[in-house]
Design a protein around this motif. Structure first.
Motif, PDB file in Angstrom:
ATOM      1  N   THR A  77     -20.380  13.420 -40.779  1.00 28.07           N
ATOM      2  CA  THR A  77     -20.387  14.744 -40.144  1.00 28.07           C
ATOM      3  C   THR A  77     -20.994  14.665 -38.747  1.00 28.07           C
ATOM      4  N   ASP A 171     -10.299  12.437 -38.008  1.00 31.35           N
ATOM      5  CA  ASP A 171     -11.262  12.331 -39.090  1.00 31.35           C
ATOM      6  C   ASP A 171     -10.653  11.320 -40.067  1.00 31.35           C
ATOM      7  N   SER A 195     -16.460   8.029 -42.614  1.00 33.12           N
ATOM      8  CA  SER A 195     -17.634   8.371 -43.430  1.00 33.12           C
ATOM      9  C   SER A 195     -17.886   7.215 -44.379  1.00 33.12           C
ATOM     10  N   SER A 413     -16.816  15.750 -51.473  1.00 33.13           N
ATOM     11  CA  SER A 413     -16.127  14.914 -50.511  1.00 33.13           C
ATOM     12  C   SER A 413     -15.482  13.732 -51.196  1.00 33.13           C
TER      13      SER A 413
HETATM   14  C1  LIG Z   1     -12.365  14.306 -44.800  1.00 27.98           C
HETATM   15  C2  LIG Z   1     -13.861  14.222 -44.652  1.00 27.98           C
HETATM   16  N1  LIG Z   1     -14.407  14.509 -43.468  1.00 27.98           N
HETATM   17  C3  LIG Z   1     -15.727  14.412 -43.269  1.00 27.98           C
HETATM   18  C4  LIG Z   1     -16.585  14.034 -44.277  1.00 27.98           C
HETATM   19  C5  LIG Z   1     -18.048  14.040 -44.021  1.00 27.98           C
HETATM   20  O1  LIG Z   1     -18.637  12.800 -44.163  1.00 27.98           O
HETATM   21  P1  LIG Z   1     -20.180  12.684 -44.562  1.00 27.98           P
HETATM   22  O2  LIG Z   1     -20.328  13.122 -45.965  1.00 27.98           O
HETATM   23  O3  LIG Z   1     -20.443  11.211 -44.379  1.00 27.98           O
HETATM   24  O4  LIG Z   1     -20.962  13.507 -43.602  1.00 27.98           O
HETATM   25  C6  LIG Z   1     -16.040  13.706 -45.534  1.00 27.98           C
HETATM   26  C7  LIG Z   1     -16.840  13.219 -46.667  1.00 27.98           C
HETATM   27  O5  LIG Z   1     -17.873  13.431 -47.034  1.00 27.98           O
HETATM   28  C8  LIG Z   1     -14.650  13.816 -45.734  1.00 27.98           C
HETATM   29  O6  LIG Z   1     -14.101  13.561 -46.927  1.00 27.98           O
END
Ligand SMILES: Cc1ncc(COP(=O)(O)O)c(C=O)c1O
Length: 413
Positions: A77, A171, A195, A413
């Protein structure tokens, strides 16, 4: 192994599994190698702030992806927030609503309005044909998401971004170690973001990265990741704390050593699910292009309620009663969560494919925590549930025997 619908836990049978089977159970590499690295970093007393393990991980990831720069971060994020800010995103940015909420929040958090675009029903990725009608004078960029690790239509998106003078960020949270036409994900758009959260097949406990081939952008991202510090006592830009710590990097380096094994297990699981689910009416597995590199980390079932005779939510409840905690990714869609839901003020979202798929997709357990016997049983439960729902007795199932199960205290997620 359950033999008849009466064996289903929802009708009073014993649950198929004593322990709950989660989606996104962490893969863990060689524990001894990890502990050795943690001992080293403790001896070194260098726990964070661009330490040697973080730099080594960045170099290895950049080499693997074939990209000029990899900047490791504390999570995906913050990587999205920093990349968006370094690219100068502001005003409005076009994103799919069929994604994890972080994609939208990373924009909104910085006062940027996410404008939700519908998806292609086959790829589940942002539909390039629907983007241009959403562009206004305030639009500054597009964020594509490689959902399930399947690449966006990167060529069409690049053309739109160039024609409309927009920034293009990806992303790639799901798409680490995947390729498109032989080129690794990480090389597309102005920058891409990964991520490495514990639920991802390759994890650094918490973690993420921005990758780019743009030298200037990479320098900006590095500064922003560390409060804008260019040197001791010298802050040259606004910044945040987006740093990855050394324990996370040690986990990443250790996980990298097992990457091929993790992918091989995911692939084996995927092949078995495909085989066992074949021919069951109304359910279709999301498939991957095996000519590309792929991490196979998502086992996604599309449930057609008309053909299957039961809804995705019913099937989910049946699986949960068996302790198979299948997840409804990405339900109900970002546009139906706050603050976006209220911002729409009751207006029609105009996202028919997103709306339909949000009610039809179900994510099933995979990864190193799942064995072949468990997959066989999960598929048998699905087979029995659908056979039963199509039988004369189906009224019983729809007559309210199935109680909705509460969501676990687990992120989506
Ligand atoms: C599509 C997507 N974008 C962003 C994120 C955010 O990543 P993080 O949890 O490492 O902050 C995730 C997963 O958690 C995700 O699946």
């Amino acid at each position: 192994m359950k033999q008849t619908p009466d064996d289903l836990a929802i009708f009073g049978g014993d649950p198929a599994f004593r322990e709950k089977l989660h989606v996104g159970r962490p893969n863990i590499g060689d524990r001894q190698r990890l502990l050795t690295r943690i001992n080293d970093l403790l001896d070194r007393k260098w726990l964070t702030n661009n330490g040697p393990y973080v730099r080594e991980l960045e170099q290895r990831l950049a080499a693997m992806i074939g990209v000029r720069h990899c900047i490791a971060t504390g999570n995906g994020t913050v990587a999205l927030e920093i990349a968006g800010r370094a690219l100068g995103l502001k005003g409005e940015v076009i994103v799919p609503a069929m994604t994890f909420i972080a994609t939208a929040h990373a924009l909104q958090w910085q006062g940027i309005t996410p404008v939700f675009c519908d998806i292609d029903p086959t790829s589940h990725n942002i539909d390039p044909a629907r983007i241009e009608r959403l562009i206004t004078p305030r639009t500054t960029g597009i964020v594509g998401v490689h959902v399930w690790g399947r690449p966006c239509d990167v060529e069409a998106l690049a053309k739109i971004a160039q024609r409309q003078n927009l920034k293009l960020l990806y992303d790639a949270a799901h798409a680490f170690a995947c390729s498109y036409k032989g080129r690794m994900i990480g090389n597309f758009g102005d920058a891409e973001v990964f991520s490495f959260h514990a639920t991802k097949f390759f994890n650094t406990l918490e973690g993420g990265a921005v990758v780019t081939n743009n030298d200037e952008l990479a320098s900006k991202v590095r500064l922003m990741r560390n409060f804008g510090f260019a040197d001791y006592d010298d802050v040259v830009s606004v910044g945040t704390n987006g740093k990855m710590n050394e324990v996370s990097a040690a986990m990443g380096l250790t996980s990298l050593e097992s990457l091929d094994r993790f992918i091989a297990i995911n692939y084996r699981n995927y092949k078995q699910y495909r085989q066992e689910l074949e021919g069951i009416p109304g359910v279709q597995l999301v498939t991957y292009d095996e000519a590309e590199r792929c991490n196979y980390q998502h086992i996604i079932l599309e449930v057609n309620p008309t053909t299957a005779g039961l809804s995705r939510d019913r099937l989910k409840d049946i699986l949960w009663a068996e302790n198979v905690l299948a997840r409804r990714y990405f339900y109900p869609g970002c546009h139906r969560m706050e603050p976006y839901r209220s911002d729409m003020a009751g207006a029609e979202p105009g996202l028919p494919e997103t709306e339909r798929l949000a009610t039809q997709l179900l994510s099933l357990p995979t990864g190193t925590a799942i064995g072949s016997n468990q997959i066989r049983q999960i598929c048998q439960i699905i087979r029995l549930a659908i056979a039963y729902s199509q039988s004369a007795e189906r009224q019983r199932m729809f007559a309210g025997c199935i109680q909705p199960t509460p969501l676990p205290d687990q992120k989506s997620s």
